[in-house]
Design a protein around this motif. Structure first.
Motif, PDB file in Angstrom:
ATOM      1  N   LEU B 199       0.668  -1.125  -0.115  1.00 38.01           N
ATOM      2  CA  LEU B 199      -0.021   0.062  -0.066  1.00 38.01           C
ATOM      3  C   LEU B 199       0.790   1.345  -0.010  1.00 38.01           C
ATOM      4  CD1 LEU B 199      -2.416  -1.138   2.686  1.00 38.01           C
ATOM      5  CD2 LEU B 199      -2.599  -1.303   0.308  1.00 38.01           C
ATOM      6  N   ARG B 200       0.393   2.130  -0.498  1.00 40.67           N
ATOM      7  CA  ARG B 200       0.866   3.635  -0.510  1.00 40.67           C
ATOM      8  C   ARG B 200      -0.129   4.667  -0.338  1.00 40.67           C
ATOM      9  NH1 ARG B 200       6.180   3.961  -3.205  1.00 40.67           N
ATOM     10  NH2 ARG B 200       7.071   1.874  -3.839  1.00 40.67           N
ATOM     11  N   TYR B 201       0.427   5.412   0.691  1.00 40.06           N
ATOM     12  CA  TYR B 201      -0.818   6.508   0.941  1.00 40.06           C
ATOM     13  C   TYR B 201      -0.025   7.971   0.731  1.00 40.06           C
ATOM     14  CZ  TYR B 201      -3.818   2.944   2.455  1.00 40.06           C
ATOM     15  OH  TYR B 201      -4.565   1.694   2.420  1.00 40.06           O
ATOM     16  N   ALA B 202      -0.776   8.786   0.332  1.00 42.94           N
ATOM     17  CA  ALA B 202      -0.240  10.579   0.178  1.00 42.94           C
ATOM     18  C   ALA B 202      -1.074  10.826   1.161  1.00 42.94           C
ATOM     19  CB  ALA B 202      -0.042  10.847  -1.140  1.00 42.94           C
ATOM     20  N   LEU B 203      -0.693  11.689   2.229  1.00 37.57           N
ATOM     21  CA  LEU B 203      -1.584  12.040   3.394  1.00 37.57           C
ATOM     22  C   LEU B 203      -1.519  13.641   2.912  1.00 37.57           C
ATOM     23  CD1 LEU B 203      -1.238  10.126   6.696  1.00 37.57           C
ATOM     24  CD2 LEU B 203      -2.648   9.907   4.670  1.00 37.57           C
ATOM     25  N   GLU B 204      -2.835  14.114   3.068  1.00 34.92           N
ATOM     26  CA  GLU B 204      -2.805  15.724   2.910  1.00 34.92           C
ATOM     27  C   GLU B 204      -2.736  16.528   4.187  1.00 34.92           C
ATOM     28  OE1 GLU B 204      -5.267  19.082   0.391  1.00 34.92           O
ATOM     29  OE2 GLU B 204      -5.651  16.964   0.319  1.00 34.92           O
ATOM     30  N   ARG B 205      -2.011  17.254   4.461  1.00 32.46           N
ATOM     31  CA  ARG B 205      -1.904  17.967   5.627  1.00 32.46           C
ATOM     32  C   ARG B 205      -3.184  18.949   5.894  1.00 32.46           C
ATOM     33  NH1 ARG B 205       1.590  19.556   9.824  1.00 32.46           N
ATOM     34  NH2 ARG B 205       3.146  18.180   9.128  1.00 32.46           N
TER      35      ARG B 205
END
Lengths: 287, 844
Positions: B199-205
């Motif tokens: 899994l790869r996640y890009a979290l938005e601040r």
């Protein structure tokens, strides 16, 4: 130094354009004080003449008194930062004259005492004792400061000042006043009459040698004077008001009402030399 | 049913209620000794579970020094969690590779353990692994909790943002990423038996981006008057275009500079008596032309500490204030960068790793006013710009760090140029005509070696070498050509003898040598209205041309004495020698901070300071070589009070006495005859960044006076401003939109009225008659600046646009008077009208 440069930019941007133009002669004004000669020796005689404008000369005022002229001669001043106040009251004297001319014999200073050379020698010794060098050094030149308080009741008053360089010896040629050969209006000499609202070229022709060559004592470089031309009118508008170098002409736009105009051009060499020329123009209502 | 406490691990190792910005988090804290909390009996009997979020303060050794409840759960869970957390032991966090104290949020979960499930067949489980990065910056997210809801298991990401969970039952799984600093992500995945799910996640601040870490107590708060700004705050302040040094002008004690220029007028001192230091090395110029920008990229700064007075013995040669600018370590996880542009200039930054232990950063900026100004000037303008105001600056930083050693090398410089032609003589002064040119350039090579001989001994050796070049020409009465080599060196040692005593000492040497050629009239001194307003054309220039050497060595030492747990005393002394003046100063200083309550600190300081006269003042032509250094005594007392978690107030009263000030006597010579007294009150009510809102109210009540001799009357200082009020607020409406405003009210500057003049026939110009020095004032200044930011976050980059409107209600603020040719009539010189500006910034 950066503040100086910011000031220059502000000046260049034309701050303060709302004021009365300096070239417009409305009240009593002095447009220049010429010294003959602008640079003299300590044994010489120097004659000063104020070129002034009295509004009564173009708009007669019956019963108006004549202008007054009070001269104050000072042996040494620190200049404009002290408003040309004399460094020592013992070196200062007031002289009243009936007209705009004053003659000073430097061998007999107006404030009394021995001749100027002797007085400067004494003052130089006193200054050196206080740690001030080169203050009264006649070899380098000492500026004689002449203030003029002049005006006319009801027409205004002007404080003005002229400095005459007193210098020993003649190894270096002394500065001379520039010389105006001709002051033409619309290309013409003589009496001029023009209709209201007319635009005219004002042109001044300098005599050969008016811009002298000299050695700048700060840089040691040989330099040619750059003449500054200042234009004045008692009515209408001159634009530009000043020019330098080749700026020997301007444009006069005469007023919309009939009147007599006095026009002046003052030419300065930047080293105390001055020449002033004057013309009259009659502005006529259109037929 | 057994009751047990389950710690759900670290939530965040990022901004807390901190006061000091720092470098980059290179290693998050790692919990090594976990302590079970006792399950509250009542809660257990009622079958209740709960989660308590704690704020832990962890010192540089990994010990928990403070525990605060951030999100209570009640039912006895809070007390139990606090008691257990106090006994935790961490592997310390590292900032820029060095152990450092941090604050973290920690979620302590109390659950009632379900009955032990029967062992699952091995083929019925799989592995879930992957990595977390921040959306836009792509920075790895370390120390994050990854939860699998159905399985009730979790993992914490490592420094690269990676995680792995084994033994996950096959079937549907809900991955929960609910860090408070980021938008929550819940994702459904199918876990295959015996297989790994990547899994790869890009979290938005949430809120505006921040690449800053705020560290508690990284540098000991020992000064009385120091104020610290975080770069995240700096970027958002309206009217400053995100410029760190310009923000300082909004703090208490700092006077408003005329025309918003780059002068630093701090606590009523002359601009030349205050300055900016970069890593404690003096930089000759803080701002480009007109104060538009500072000469150093704010993006490379770790912190900006502002000392309006009573600074420690490590700083010297200033009797006013000091702006202490520190570099940050470039980021090392990957290459980052940004490009930004607004109506004045454009710039970029590239940074990233360089080798195993190194990091680099390159930044530059150039204005394009020189391209735009000629296009907007009217064709008939009297001024032709040959080179319109043009500036550029550049920075190249290499930062190497291994073990206890750190070496930093920085090349930086700045260049400003302006050249114009006056076609006609200026009305105000006919000698102002023709060509004018001004160039200001400096560059430096700075190298620092910092090492820790042990945990208690730190040593820093730094050298800066470069040149200052200044050229000015205009008319035959103004010429300035200065070429100087500048070498500064510092060697500083800090030794912690025990928990209560730290000694610091150092050598601080400054050498300038070169040559100059100056033609100019005698420059006016402060308060000299006649000198400042008398036209150049009436003044005779003088010339000074010579080689020069200025050598100014100094020694300093100070002790940080923790007399009690609540009282910190910092006595120090500095010895400065001025080789050119053959004068020295021994300046003792003492600062004290006393924490009288958990949220209240009293502070006070007193000390002596010296100021080298301006170079012209000791020149044999422009001044007098026999003058000595100027002196001042600073006295400050105040209180810091935390009113709420994100709200604090800092109030100080101060008195400053100046002596041996250089003035010009009636013969035009310089003398140490002047004296000054400055006193006032400063208040800073500050809302730290929280819930998207930050701002401050800054107020200064001050009076600054001078007299030019013992028998002279006291008069106002040129830039005395009785009231200086600044209100700043910035609020994040959403993750995309942010608005901010700044409103300022400042008493008008003193002015010396001019009452007519005398006509100088030789110059064809009037020289003014000045009235009493600084006896009148300009009307008050007030102005509103507003700013709107819009942010777009893409997968791999972030785009920010802003609109800033200065002087939003178009107030005609006076900056001075201008007079007619005979100094009989006057009118005000207004400040700039309403000015909208627009900027873009794209960052990777």
């Amino acid at each position: 130094m950066r503040r100086v440069f910011v000031s220059l930019v502000l000046l260049a941007a034309g701050c303060g354009d709302d004021f009365e133009r300096r070239s417009l002669l409305q009240a009593y004004r002095v447009v220049g004080i010429a010294a003959d000669a602008p640079e003299v020796g300590p044994d010489d005689t120097v004659t000063l003449r104020a070129y002034d404008f009295d509004p009564a000369s173009v708009r007669p005022e019956p019963g108006a008194p004549a202008p007054y002229y009070i001269w104050v001669v000072c042996g040494y001043s620190l200049g404009s930062v002290v408003q040309y106040d004399c460094i020592d009251s013992r070196l200062e004297a007031a002289v009243g004259t009936d007209g705009p001319t004053l003659t000073i014999d430097l061998r007999r200073p107006p404030w009394g005492g021995p001749d100027l050379r002797t007085q400067y020698a004494i003052a130089a010794a006193e200054a050196e004792a206080r740690g001030l060098d080169d203050v009264f050094d006649l070899e380098a030149g000492v500026p004689l400061t002449v203030k003029l308080y002049s005006g006319r009741d009801g027409a205004g008053h002007v404080d003005s000042v002229k400095q005459v360089l007193v210098r020993e010896g003649d190894a270096t040629p002394r500065n001379r006043n520039p010389e105006i050969a001709a002051f033409r209006i619309g290309g013409l000499d003589g009496v001029i009459a023009v209709p209201t609202g007319e635009a005219l070229f004002l042109e001044v022709e300098m005599a050969p040698g008016s811009a002298e060559t000299y050695v700048d004592e700060l840089t040691g470089e040989t330099t040619t004077e750059e003449l500054l031309f200042s234009w004045f009118t008692s009515g209408g508008e001159v634009e530009p008001e000043r020019g330098f170098g080749d700026g020997t002409e301007t444009v006069l736009t005469v007023p919309e009402t009939a009147q007599r105009l006095r026009l002046f051009v003052a030419v300065r060499d930047g080293r105390g030399g001055l020449a002033v020329a004057e013309r009259t123009v009659d502005v006529l209502a259109p037929p | 049913m057994d009751a047990r406490a389950v710690a759900l691990a670290l939530l965040l190792a990022l901004p807390a209620a901190a006061q000091v910005p720092a470098g980059q988090l290179t290693r998050p804290p790692e919990l090594v000794d976990f302590v079970d909390a006792e399950y509250p009996a009542d809660a257990e009997s009622l079958g209740l579970a709960g989660e308590v979020v704690l704020r832990l303060t962890i010192d540089a050794s990994g010990a928990v020094t403070d525990v605060q409840v951030e999100q209570p759960a009640g039912h006895g869970f809070d007390e139990a969690a606090v008691e257990a957390a106090r006994l935790f032991r961490f592997r310390p966090a590292q900032i820029d590779g060095q152990d450092a104290p941090v604050q973290i949020l920690y979620r302590y979960a109390f659950t009632l353990a379900p009955p032990e499930p029967p062992p699952a067949p091995s083929m019925a489980t799989g592995v879930v692994r992957g990595e977390l990065r921040e959306r836009g910056t792509r920075a790895p997210l370390a120390g994050f909790v990854v939860r699998l809801r159905e399985a009730g298991v979790e993992a914490v990401t490592d420094a690269e943002g990676r995680f792995e969970i084994t033994g996950v039952p096959a079937g549907e799984a809900t991955i929960v990423l609910d860090d408070p600093a980021y938008y929550t992500v819940e994702d459904r995945e199918t876990v295959a038996a015996g297989q790994a799910t990547e899994l790869r996640y890009a979290l938005e601040r949430r809120g505006a981006a921040s690449d800053e870490i705020v560290v508690v107590g990284r540098r000991v708060q020992k000064e009385v008057a120091r104020r610290v700004l975080t770069l995240e705050e700096i970027r958002r302040i309206p009217g400053t275009s995100g410029d760190a040094l310009k923000v300082v002008q909004n703090l208490p004690g700092v006077a408003r500079a005329p025309f918003g220029g780059g002068l630093l007028v701090i606590r009523g001192s002359n601009p030349g008596d205050s300055g900016a230091v970069l890593e404690r090395h003096f930089i000759p110029l803080a701002f480009h032309f007109g104060g538009l920008r500072s000469v150093f990229s704010s993006s490379l700064l770790e912190s900006v500490d502002f000392h309006p007075g009573n600074f420690g013995a490590e700083f010297g040669r200033f009797s006013g204030g000091v702006v202490d600018v520190r570099l940050r370590r470039p980021r090392t996880d990957r290459v980052h960068g940004f490009v930004e542009a607004d109506i004045f200039d454009a710039g970029f930054l590239v940074e990233g790793p360089a080798g195993e232990h190194g990091a680099f950063a390159v930044a530059a900026r150039r204005s394009y006013i020189d391209a735009l100004l000629p296009a907007v000037l009217p064709d008939d303008a009297d001024v032709d710009f040959v080179v319109a105001p043009r500036y550029y600056d550049y920075q190249l930083l290499y930062d190497w760090q291994r073990g206890r050693h750190r070496v930093r090398t920085l090349v930086f410089g700045s260049d400003d140029a302006l050249s114009f032609l006056l076609d006609e003589p200026a009305d105000a002064d006919p000698v102002l005509r023709g060509d004018f040119r001004n160039e200001i350039e400096f560059y430096r090579l700075f190298t620092e070696w910092r090492t820790r001989a042990s945990d208690d001994v730190e040593h820093a050796l730094s050298v800066s070498v470069g040149r200052n070049l200044f050229f000015l020409t205009g008319t035959d009465r103004l010429f300035f050509d200065l070429k100087a080599w500048v070498v500064t060196a510092r060697d500083d040692v800090s030794v912690r003898l025990d928990d209560r005593l730290t000694l610091r000492a150092g050598v601080d040497v400054e050498a300038l040598f070169g040559d100059f050629d100056i033609v100019a009239p005698l420059p006016p001194k402060e308060g000299d209205a006649a000198g400042a307003t008398t036209p150049l054309g009436t003044r005779d220039p003088v010339r000074s041309k010579r080689d020069f050497l200025l050598l100014n060595p100094a020694l300093w030492t100070e002790a940080q004495v923790r007399a009690t747990d609540d009282l910190l005393l910092v006595p120090g002394v500095r010895l400065d020698y001025d080789h050119r003046l053959s004068d020295f100063a021994i300046d003792p200083r003492l600062n004290a901070r006393w924490s009288v309550a958990a949220d209240t600190t009293l502070k006070a300081g007193v000390g002596r300071y010296m100021q080298r006269p301006q170079p012209d003042e000791s020149d044999p032509v422009f001044g007098d070589p026999d003058i000595v250094v100027e002196r001042s005594v600073h006295t400050t007392a105040g209180v810091e009070q935390r009113l709420a978690p994100a709200l604090s107030v800092d109030a100080q009263v101060f008195y400053k006495h100046l002596s041996a000030l250089v003035v010009r006597d009636d013969q035009g010579r310089t003398r140490n005859a002047g004296e000054g007294r400055i006193y006032g009150l400063e208040v800073l009510l500050r809302r730290e960044l929280s819930d998207g809102l930050f701002g401050w109210i800054s107020y200064t009540l001050m009076r600054s006076e001078r007299r030019d001799g013992p028998d002279e009357a006291w008069r106002l200082f040129d830039l005395d401003q009785t009231h200086i009020l600044t209100l700043i607020a910035s609020y994040a409406l959403s993750n995309e939109w942010e608005v901010g405003a700044r409103w300022r009210y400042v008493t008008g500057n003193p002015q010396t009225p001019l009452r007519g003049g005398i006509y100088d026939s030789d110059a064809d110009i009037y020289a003014p008659y000045p009235g009493a020095s600084n006896s009148e004032r300009l009307p008050a200044f007030h102005q509103l600046d507003v700013r709107v930011d819009r942010r777009w976050t893409f997968e791999a980059w972030i785009l920010t646009a802003y609109l800033e409107i200065q002087n939003a209600y178009n107030r005609e603020n006076p900056e001075g008077w201008t007079y007619d040719y005979a100094f009989r009539e006057r009118t005000i010189i207004p400040n700039l009208p309403i000015i909208p500006s627009f900027g873009l910034r794209g960052e990777l």
